[in-house]
Design a protein around this motif. Structure first.
Motif, PDB file in Angstrom:
ATOM      1  N   GLY A   1       0.811  -1.229   0.000  1.00 17.66           N
ATOM      2  CA  GLY A   1       0.000   0.000   0.000  1.00 17.66           C
ATOM      3  C   GLY A   1       0.837   1.268   0.000  1.00 17.66           C
ATOM      4  N   SER A   2       2.155   1.159   0.262  1.00 16.29           N
ATOM      5  CA  SER A   2       2.962   2.378   0.403  1.00 16.29           C
ATOM      6  C   SER A   2       3.086   3.149  -0.917  1.00 16.29           C
ATOM      7  N   LEU A   3       2.983   2.454  -2.040  1.00 18.82           N
ATOM      8  CA  LEU A   3       3.109   3.147  -3.331  1.00 18.82           C
ATOM      9  C   LEU A   3       1.846   3.964  -3.662  1.00 18.82           C
ATOM     10  N   LEU A   4       0.784   3.722  -2.902  1.00 19.86           N
ATOM     11  CA  LEU A   4      -0.467   4.438  -3.192  1.00 19.86           C
ATOM     12  C   LEU A   4      -0.711   5.591  -2.230  1.00 19.86           C
TER      13      LEU A   4
ATOM     14  N   ALA B   1     -14.743  -2.363  -2.885  1.00 22.08           N
ATOM     15  CA  ALA B   1     -14.272  -1.475  -3.969  1.00 22.08           C
ATOM     16  C   ALA B   1     -12.872  -1.904  -4.428  1.00 22.08           C
ATOM     17  N   HIS B   2     -12.016  -2.303  -3.474  1.00 27.22           N
ATOM     18  CA  HIS B   2     -10.686  -2.821  -3.853  1.00 27.22           C
ATOM     19  C   HIS B   2     -10.829  -4.080  -4.709  1.00 27.22           C
ATOM     20  N   VAL B   3     -11.727  -4.960  -4.293  1.00 25.60           N
ATOM     21  CA  VAL B   3     -11.923  -6.226  -5.031  1.00 25.60           C
ATOM     22  C   VAL B   3     -12.275  -5.912  -6.483  1.00 25.60           C
ATOM     23  N   ARG B   4     -13.237  -5.047  -6.649  1.00 28.36           N
ATOM     24  CA  ARG B   4     -13.701  -4.742  -8.009  1.00 28.36           C
ATOM     25  C   ARG B   4     -12.598  -4.101  -8.836  1.00 28.36           C
ATOM     26  N   GLU B   5     -11.926  -3.135  -8.229  1.00 29.78           N
ATOM     27  CA  GLU B   5     -10.899  -2.421  -9.007  1.00 29.78           C
ATOM     28  C   GLU B   5      -9.712  -3.331  -9.322  1.00 29.78           C
TER      29      GLU B   5
ATOM     30  N   PRO C   1      -4.463   1.704  -8.934  1.00 26.06           N
ATOM     31  CA  PRO C   1      -4.250   0.322  -8.451  1.00 26.06           C
ATOM     32  C   PRO C   1      -4.505  -0.710  -9.568  1.00 26.06           C
ATOM     33  N   ARG C   2      -5.541  -0.473 -10.338  1.00 22.53           N
ATOM     34  CA  ARG C   2      -5.830  -1.411 -11.443  1.00 22.53           C
ATOM     35  C   ARG C   2      -4.674  -1.422 -12.442  1.00 22.53           C
TER      36      ARG C   2
END
Ligand SMILES: NC(=O)c1ccc[n+]([C@@H]2O[C@H](COP(=O)([O-])OP(=O)(O)OC[C@H]3O[C@@H](n4cnc5c(N)ncnc54)[C@H](OP(=O)(O)O)[C@@H]3O)[C@@H](O)[C@H]2O)c1
Length: 342
Positions: free
Chosen positions: A259-262, A299-303, A275-276
């Motif tokens: 997650g650090s890159l985001l 939302a993470h799952v979908r993306e 992320p996608r």
């Protein structure tokens, strides 16, 4: 774009997967899956995640999988706090992932990484349709006691996952050098013979040079290996060809460097869809069989899983590489030391 060795062998389409999974399901779960789901995405066609062959195992795995930290890290926003996903949320995330064609579940050391997906998969009656991978991370010491550690872990964790066997069992050690794997190889063979796991692997945080050495020395004793790979930490590109040449299936971890890159990105604004695109970058590498990622919300799952249906355009790839090329202060020291090109 580089094509995967497996793009030609996509395996089950989602439609076939749903048909397959539906056959094994009890009425209630079947209604949720095959006839149209209840909840936020009822009636909506979700993007499909493709399958690839996992090295010499012959297993067809979704090219993106559920990371185990999804269930154990307190990363779900809840007022001014963060908490772990509830069982109900996890069930919905798993259901959505399965519906998109995801069949790979990674489970690291924390217990919730076994109990939570285990319960969800059992409720959906989907065990035979998914690939369950458990990791003995940070446990190996390169000594005789490794064998006992393996036996103990397997028996404990099978119960937590509510299953009789793991499809994959990974061993690992959190150091920059590899360990004497001979004891764990011996133990894993015994576990395999007892029918408690089908395939074995190793994966860890060694530096990339040490990883190549470890493949030369121990690669033939395993079926799969696992290493970090993302658009910023690209050291894996030195290791992946050696792993594939050895016939090892390849599961990558940390597409966002935990997650650090985001963190400094404007994901609701100019960086929307990042992320996608970062997962699309990982899976366009022809050597990668499955990229496991942490997801904490639906939302993470979908993306994240929609990356399979949305390959990068050349412009997107250039922009992505540029946006991380100059990033200097990623707070994961161990990952920077071993896996980043200077
Ligand atoms: N040694 C090993 O063998 C080993 C070690 C580590 C991990 N693993 C495996 O690799 C998996 C992946 O690694 P990881 O979970 O550490 O790291 P990761 O997938 O690189 O990052 C996960 C984090 O990225 C953020 N994120 C994910 N999707 C997002 C989205 N769509 N929008 C915004 N933020 C998003 C979340 O951060 P926020 O929570 O900050 O929102 C999440 O916690 C693990 O779950 C585990 O199964 C194996």
């Amino acid at each position: 774009m580089t094509l995967s060795r497996n793009h030609a062998a996509k395996g089950l389409s989602r439609r076939n997967f749903l048909r397959t999974i539906g056959k094994g399901m009890a009425g209630g779960a079947l209604a949720g899956f095959a006839i149209g789901r209840e909840g936020a995405f009822a009636g909506e066609v979700l993007p499909e995640v493709k399958r690839r062959q996992l090295g010499r195992t012959g297993l067809m795995v979704s090219e993106i999988g559920f990371g185990g930290h999804s269930w154990s890290y307190a990363q779900v926003p809840d007022g001014d706090k963060m908490r772990v996903a509830s069982e109900t949320e996890a069930l919905e995330m798993v259901r959505t992932g399965l519906e998109m064609g995801v069949n790979f579940f990674d489970s690291d050391t924390p217990q919730l990484e076994h109990t939570v997906p285990g319960k969800a998969v059992r409720k959906l009656n989907a065990r035979k349709d998914v690939i369950v991978c458990a990791r003995l991370v940070h446990k190996m010491k390169g000594q005789a006691s490794d064998k006992e550690e393996v036996y103990k872990f397997v028996d404990e964790r099978l119960k937590m996952w509510q299953t009789d066997y793991f499809d994959i069992l990974f061993t690992g050690m959190a150091t920059e050098d590899y360990w004497d794997m001979s004891y764990c190889i011996e133990a894993l063979e015994k576990v395999k013979k007892a029918g408690k796991c089908r395939f074995t692997g190793f994966g860890s945080h060694f530096s990339r040079g040490k990883f190549v050495e470890a493949i030369e020395k121990y690669g033939k004793a395993f079926d799969i290996c696992s290493m970090p790979y993302n658009v910023y930490h690209r050291g894996a590109e030195d290791v992946l060809p050696a792993a594939e040449q050895c016939g090892l299936g390849i599961v990558t971890i940390k597409p966002f460097a935990r997650g650090s890159l985001l963190k400094k990105k404007d994901l609701e604004g100019k960086d929307k869809g990042l992320p996608r695109r970062m997962i699309a970058y990982v899976i366009e590498n022809k050597h990668v069989d499955c990229c496991v990622c942490g997801v904490h919300t639906i939302a993470h799952v979908r993306e994240n899983f929609s990356a399979s249906a949305n390959p990068l355009s050349p412009e997107e790839r250039l922009l992505l590489q540029d946006s991380f090329g100059s990033a200097e202060e990623i707070p994961l020291g161990w990952l920077d030391r071993g896996w980043r090109y200077a």
